[in-house]
Structure formats: structure tokens, C-alpha cells
Write a protein that holds these residues in place. Structure first.
Motif, PDB file in Angstrom:
ATOM      1  N   LEU A   1      32.446  37.431  65.796  1.00  0.00           N
ATOM      2  CA  LEU A   1      32.092  36.014  65.898  1.00  0.00           C
ATOM      3  C   LEU A   1      30.594  35.760  65.767  1.00  0.00           C
ATOM      4  O   LEU A   1      30.160  34.618  65.696  1.00  0.00           O
ATOM      5  CB  LEU A   1      32.565  35.456  67.248  1.00  0.00           C
TER       6      LEU A   1
ATOM      7  N   ARG B   1      25.215  33.060  61.403  1.00  0.00           N
ATOM      8  CA  ARG B   1      25.354  32.557  62.771  1.00  0.00           C
ATOM      9  C   ARG B   1      26.827  32.264  63.050  1.00  0.00           C
ATOM     10  O   ARG B   1      27.623  32.107  62.125  1.00  0.00           O
ATOM     11  CB  ARG B   1      24.545  31.273  62.945  1.00  0.00           C
ATOM     12  N   SER B   2      27.135  32.132  64.332  1.00  0.00           N
ATOM     13  CA  SER B   2      28.529  31.935  64.727  1.00  0.00           C
ATOM     14  C   SER B   2      29.163  30.741  64.019  1.00  0.00           C
ATOM     15  O   SER B   2      30.259  30.841  63.458  1.00  0.00           O
ATOM     16  CB  SER B   2      28.613  31.715  66.238  1.00  0.00           C
ATOM     17  N   PHE B   3      28.468  29.595  64.057  1.00  0.00           N
ATOM     18  CA  PHE B   3      29.099  28.397  63.503  1.00  0.00           C
ATOM     19  C   PHE B   3      29.292  28.506  61.995  1.00  0.00           C
ATOM     20  O   PHE B   3      30.210  27.927  61.424  1.00  0.00           O
ATOM     21  CB  PHE B   3      28.298  27.138  63.879  1.00  0.00           C
TER      22      PHE B   3
ATOM     23  N   SER C   1      38.542  31.292  63.259  1.00  0.00           N
ATOM     24  CA  SER C   1      38.662  30.451  64.444  1.00  0.00           C
ATOM     25  C   SER C   1      38.971  31.345  65.635  1.00  0.00           C
ATOM     26  O   SER C   1      39.445  32.470  65.458  1.00  0.00           O
ATOM     27  CB  SER C   1      39.766  29.414  64.244  1.00  0.00           C
ATOM     28  N   VAL C   2      38.714  30.828  66.822  1.00  0.00           N
ATOM     29  CA  VAL C   2      38.866  31.690  68.002  1.00  0.00           C
ATOM     30  C   VAL C   2      39.437  30.907  69.167  1.00  0.00           C
ATOM     31  O   VAL C   2      39.165  29.718  69.342  1.00  0.00           O
ATOM     32  CB  VAL C   2      37.512  32.329  68.395  1.00  0.00           C
TER      33      VAL C   2
ATOM     34  N   ILE D   1      32.493  30.352  61.520  1.00  0.00           N
ATOM     35  CA  ILE D   1      33.632  29.466  61.779  1.00  0.00           C
ATOM     36  C   ILE D   1      33.896  28.596  60.547  1.00  0.00           C
ATOM     37  O   ILE D   1      35.040  28.389  60.144  1.00  0.00           O
ATOM     38  CB  ILE D   1      33.333  28.570  63.004  1.00  0.00           C
ATOM     39  N   ARG D   2      32.823  28.119  59.933  1.00  0.00           N
ATOM     40  CA  ARG D   2      32.996  27.246  58.771  1.00  0.00           C
ATOM     41  C   ARG D   2      33.596  27.990  57.585  1.00  0.00           C
ATOM     42  O   ARG D   2      34.126  27.379  56.667  1.00  0.00           O
ATOM     43  CB  ARG D   2      31.645  26.641  58.373  1.00  0.00           C
TER      44      ARG D   2
ATOM     45  N   ALA E   1      41.925  25.334  67.908  1.00  0.00           N
ATOM     46  CA  ALA E   1      41.510  26.433  67.029  1.00  0.00           C
ATOM     47  C   ALA E   1      42.234  26.409  65.689  1.00  0.00           C
ATOM     48  O   ALA E   1      41.710  26.934  64.708  1.00  0.00           O
ATOM     49  CB  ALA E   1      41.744  27.775  67.729  1.00  0.00           C
TER      50      ALA E   1
END
Lengths: 365, 239
Positions: free
Chosen positions: B51, B72-74, B82-83, B77-78, B150
Motif C-alpha cells: 500500500l 504514494r499510497s493514494f 483497494s484495501v 489506490i488510484r 473499498a
């Protein structure tokens, strides 16, 4: 299960542009909805409009002074109450913008509405400085109480610096900084008008200008807080890790909120300087830095309406108490803060508004 | 089958303690895979490395063929990861609907946002709690809400850290059904889980982590029969 019900957050589908933004005057992040709330708000505004008709110019000018501070309070409410970052140094941006207004207007004068240009530039400077501090804080992963320590340090450093600018070498163009004695001699806000400009000294005209600005900023913040941006700020306050793991660059959101809070503090700083044509380093000192915390905490940091009303009530009360002695008034402010934290941690005004909302079934909770 | 996640020679230590040691791991798109291992095996650290919450000292992480090691984490995610955390990562002061809206508004707006929220409320059996503050939901409902947050925008890979922790047997069974449903829609699932019955319910294959390294991989039956695994994990769990 405890039956806590919150209002539906869904924006009406299909609304775009101005209609969408107007629909955001009500929403999950602000208290007050429906016809009853807006009628009450209109009545309060009407009372504020009629206030000068029943009071002399000095008293109205004094009420204008109360309005000056509300922008800094609403900015702190945004940063602290909504985004969860307790800034103890909003006065840094207040003072920087106040001094900037003085320096600019003393140098360029007030002709052709130049004071408004100075206002915009000074507010932008306060906001830019807040963005810079915010960048280092949030991208440097500073959080919690350390945000308060860093911001307090910034404002105290600025105060200390400005206090030692008494010598004649400390001037920017025509503007002497004047050290601990403070800077004076800047013009008030002016409005170009037929047959000569209108000078907005502390009085009825300035009161109306400030009242209009308060309404605009308040409504603007309501729309912003109920927009996706505001939802994300609240999400960051509630659970920053989860928010980032939903794909949001939370540091950018925190920095932007801090920048906006700084710009609003700057707006208060400019208006304060223009109101009294005077600003001193003590406006960035420890006492000055602590007072906005008290206003916002007592009003209610998590709702912009509670913040606004609470600030006006507390400032008016504080000024009444200073008749008996400023130190005495400060002790009462401290006691009020302790009482709020212990008894109504969400804020006195917020709690009262929640109860009224429950009675009429229109509250946020 | 295409590879969705590939980890090469991943290393991480805290102080002198190595928590990820030369981890090589590959996950095929469409899989339902579980990570198991005793406490301290490095499962959560591995998740946090995936992540971007921890930075590896060496090694590479590929997601969908792209090197995401330094994102970076975000940003990860993009890209479609997902978590769902072990402790429900929800916004307790917000309503259930607001939780879902915050989760999806990054991708969706207007009518499509409303429709997705409605669909996820239905999927997670939370339609009747839409306006309830998330903090007062039951533990199981909070877990489902987070799963809904999520998966609403249909990630490519869903990471689950002990998704049934604290759930009743009935809630656990329903969660398993939910995950099968999500997997059938094309979402790859990688879960850390202690409950072996649940692992058997949801997983086609299992990786065993031990002391920061991959100890064994295979089907759930192979792993439960593996003497070494029994010794380090299942035996230890029975103690």
C-alpha cells in the motif's frame, strides 16, 4: 441500536453550475436546513441591518470591530473543526496581512480604490504564507499537537521579529515598521465615489461593508463545506489513513484548507488594520493567538454557523468584561474555555443549536 | 491468466529486525488468495509495503505491469488497488451514505454517484441504515460498510486484512458470500486471515509467511497437510 439519524447527503442529481452550488448551502457538514432555518437567518440578518438605526455611530463602529474577527474565527473553524488540525498561530497570517496592508497603502496611497487592491494583495500574502507553512507541516507529516506547537512558534517568531523593528532602518519604502510601538498612518478602506472617495472609518458605512463580507464568506464556506472538498476534509479529520486509502492526496487537501484558513485570518488582519489604522506586534502574541481558540471552541468548531455566532457572542462579552479590567476578562475567557471543554466539548452554541434542531427536527444530529 | 501483482526481492527491516526478507510473490488476475502465518510473520507489513505505507529497502512491486514501488499510497489506490483494514476504517461521525459518498466521489458524480451508493447499500445489506451514523453500527455492519467503501468503484485488486475479525459465524459466512460475489465480478482478492474455516470458504490458494519470508505456497489442502506449516503456524495456533 442507538437511533442516531443523519440527514441524507446525496446531492440532487442533474443539478449543475450555480444551481448545484446553491443547493450546497444546505448539506451534511453544516447545521441548519429548511425554510425555518433560512427564515431565522434572514431575521438575524434583518436585525443586523437595522442595528445602526437604533445605535449611535460609535456603537455601530464598535460592532464593526466584532465583525472584523469573524473571518479569522471561521478560518480556524475550517482548519481545526472540519479538517482536524489545531492551529495555534492564525495570528501569524493575521499580522502578516495587517502589516502588508499598512506597507502597501502607505506606499501607494488610497486613490482610485487602491486600498482594495492592497486588501487583495495582503490577503493573498497571508494565504500564500499559510500555504507555505502548511506545505512543510503536512508534507512533513506533522500531525496532532505538533501542528499547534509549530504554528504557535511561527506567530511568536513573527511577533518577536516585528517587535525589534523600531530603528529607522526598518522601513519598506515610506512605511516605517516601528517595532513594538506598532505601525500607524495607513488609510482606512476607501470607496471611489462621485465627488470624492468615501473613507470607511469605524462607523455605519464600514459596518455595512463588513456585514456584507461576513454574509458572503459565511455562505461561501457553507457551499464549500458541503461540496466534495468539505466532505473530504471531514473524512480526513475522522480517519486520515482511510481517506488516503480511498485515493485522496490528503496532504494537498490539508494544505489547501490551511491556506484558506490563513487567507481568512489575513482578511481579518487587513480589516483590523484598516478599521483602526493601526497594528502592533502584540496582535501576533500569545494572548492574541489564544483568543481565537476560545471563540471557536466555545462557539463550536465543527459547525460554521456555531463558530460565527459563538465568536460574536464571546467577543462582545469579552469587551464588556474589559471594562472591569483586561486581565480579569482574560481569566474569564480561560474559565469559559475550561467549562466548554469539560461540559460541552462540542461548543456551547453548537449544543444549544443542536437542541433547537432536535425540537424542530431539522438539526444535523 | 495475466499477472496483476508481482513482487520481486522485497526487503524491509525496522531497527535490526527484518520484517520482509527477499519476498517474491505473484498474484494472477481473478484469483482469491489468502496470506496466512503466525503472529509476527510479516503479513501486515507486507500489506503496508504493497500500500505504500512503508518504503522497502530494496525490491520492486509491479501492479498491472507498472512499477509502483515509489508511488504514494493514494496514487496506488488510484491505479486500482483497494484495501479493507482489520479495524474498521470508517468515518464514525458520518452517516453510512456519507461514508460511501466520500469513498466514491473521487470517481463518480451526480446520478452515477447516487446509483452506485444505492447499489452498494443494497450489496452490503445497509439500505435501512443509510442515514445512521456509522459509529453506531454493529461491528459486522461496520466491516461490511468498509468492504462497500473499498469495492464501490470496482478496484482491480482488493486487499483485506482479517476481514472477519470480531464477526459472528453468521456474519463471517455472509462476508464469504460477499467476497465470492465480488470475485465473480472480476475483482482479484488478496486476504490476510487467521480463521482457517474462512480461508477454506473463500480461498483457492494460500501463501504461508514466516519470519518475513515466504515459507510455502499451494492449495489450502496442501498447506494444511504440510508438516512444516503445521509446525510453524497451525500447531502454534492450537497452542
Amino acid at each position: 441500536m442507538n437511533e442516531i439519524r443523519l440527514p441524507d447527503a446525496t446531492e440532487a442529481p442533474g443539478r449543475r453550475g450555480p444551481r448545484l452550488w446553491l443547493s450546497r448551502l444546505e448539506g451534511p457538514q453544516t447545521m441548519g436546513r429548511g425554510l425555518g432555518f433560512w427564515i431565522a437567518a434572514a431575521l438575524v440578518l434583518l436585525a443586523a441591518i437595522l442595528y445602526p438605526a437604533f445605535n449611535n455611530d460609535y456603537t455601530v463602529g464598535n460592532a464593526a470591530y466584532f465583525l472584523v474577527w469573524t473571518f479569522m474565527a471561521m478560518g480556524l473553524g475550517l482548519v481545526w473543526g472540519y479538517c482536524g488540525a489545531l492551529s495555534f498561530g492564525q495570528t501569524a497570517f493575521f499580522g502578516l496581512a495587517g502589516y502588508a496592508y499598512g506597507v502597501i497603502t502607505i506606499n501607494i496611497g488610497s486613490a482610485f480604490g487602491a486600498t482594495w487592491l492592497a486588501l487583495v494583495l495582503a490577503v493573498a500574502l497571508g494565504g500564500a504564507f499559510a500555504l507555505l507553512i502548511g506545505y512543510f507541516m503536512f508534507y512533513g507529516r506533522i500531525k496532532g499537537v505538533f501542528i499547534g506547537i509549530v504554528t504557535l512558534s511561527v506567530t511568536l517568531v513573527l511577533e518577536t521579529f516585528m517587535a525589534q523593528t523600531a530603528g529607522p532602518q526598518w522601513r519598506i519604502g515610506e512605511a516605517r515598521l516601528n517595532g513594538f510601538n506598532g505601525m500607524s498612518g495607513m488609510p482606512p478602506l476607501t470607496v471611489p465615489w462621485f465627488g470624492g472617495e468615501i473613507l470607511l472609518y469605524a462607523g455605519t458605512t464600514l459596518y455595512y461593508v463588513l456585514l456584507g463580507m461576513v454574509v458572503l464568506v459565511y455562505l461561501g464556506l457553507r457551499m464549500l463545506l458541503n461540496a466534495p472538498f468539505g466532505n473530504v476534509l471531514v473524512a480526513i479529520r475522522e480517519n486520515p489513513e482511510r481517506t488516503e486509502m480511498l485515493g485522496y492526496g490528503i496532504r494537498l487537501y490539508q494544505m489547501l484548507a490551511f491556506g484558506l484558513g490563513g487567507a481568512l485570518a489575513g482578511l481579518s488582519g487587513v480589516l483590523y488594520t484598516a478599521w483602526g489604522q493601526y497594528i502592533t506586534p502584540s496582535s501576533m502574541g500569545l494572548t492574541a493567538a489564544a483568543l481565537p481558540i476560545v471563540w471557536v471552541a466555545v462557539g463550536g468548531r465543527r459547525d460554521i454557523t456555531a463558530t460565527l455566532l459563538g465568536t460574536l457572542i464571546v467577543i462582545a462579552g469579552f469587551q464588556s468584561l474589559t471594562i472591569y479590567g483586561s486581565q480579569y476578562a482574560l481569566v474569564v475567557m480561560g474559565a469559559l474555555l475550561v467549562f466548554t471543554v469539560l461540559v460541552t466539548p462540542n461548543g456551547l452554541v453548537f449544543t444549544v443549536m443542536s437542541q433547537i434542531g432536535r425540537i424542530f427536527g431539522k438539526g444535523r444530529e | 491468466m495475466t499477472t496483476i501483482l508481482e513482487v520481486r526481492k522485497l526487503n524491509k527491516s525496522f531497527g535490526g529486525v527484518t520484517v520482509a526478507r527477499n519476498i517474491d510473490f505473484t498474484l494472477q488476475a481473478g484469483a482469491m488468495h489468502c496470506l496466512i502465518g503466525p503472529n509476527g510473520a510479516g503479513k501486515s507489513t507486507f500489506f503496508r509495503l504493497l500500500l505504500g505505507e512503508h518504503t522497502p529497502e530494496s525490491g520492486t512491486i509491479y501492479f498491472g505491469g507498472d512499477d509502483i514501488t515509489h508511488l504514494r499510497s493514494f496514487q496506488r489506490i488510484r491505479k486500482g488497488i483497494s484495501v479493507k483494514f482489520q479495524v474498521p476504517g470508517i468515518f464514525k461521525a458520518l452517516s453510512v451514505r456519507q461514508n460511501l459518498e466520500v469513498a466514491f466521489q473521487h470517481h463518480l458524480h451526480g446520478a452515477s454517484l447516487s446509483e452506485t451508493v444505492r447499489r452498494v447499500l443494497d450489496f452490503t445489506n445497509l439500505s435501512n441504515e443509510a442515514t445512521t451514523a456509522a459509529g453506531v453500527l454493529s461491528h459486522g455492519q461496520q466491516q461490511w460498510l468498509e468492504i462497500g467503501m473499498a469495492v464501490g468503484v470496482e478496484p482491480k485488486l482488493l486487499l483485506l486484512d482479517e476481514p472477519t475479525a470480531g464477526m459472528s459465524p453468521d456474519e463471517t459466512r455472509k462476508t464469504g458470500e460477499m467476497l465470492h460475489d465480488l470475485n465473480a465480478r472480476g475483482i482479484t482478492i488478496l486476504a490476510v486471515e487467521h480463521d482457517m474455516a474462512f480461508v477454506q470458504q473463500i480461498s483457492q490458494s494460500v501463501t504461508v509467511l514466516h519470519m518475513g519470508s515466504i515459507f510455502a505456497e499451494g492449495s489450502i489442502d496442501e498447506m494444511t497437510a504440510h508438516p512444516g506449516v503445521q509446525e510453524i503456524y497451525l500447531g502454534a495456533a492450537d497452542e
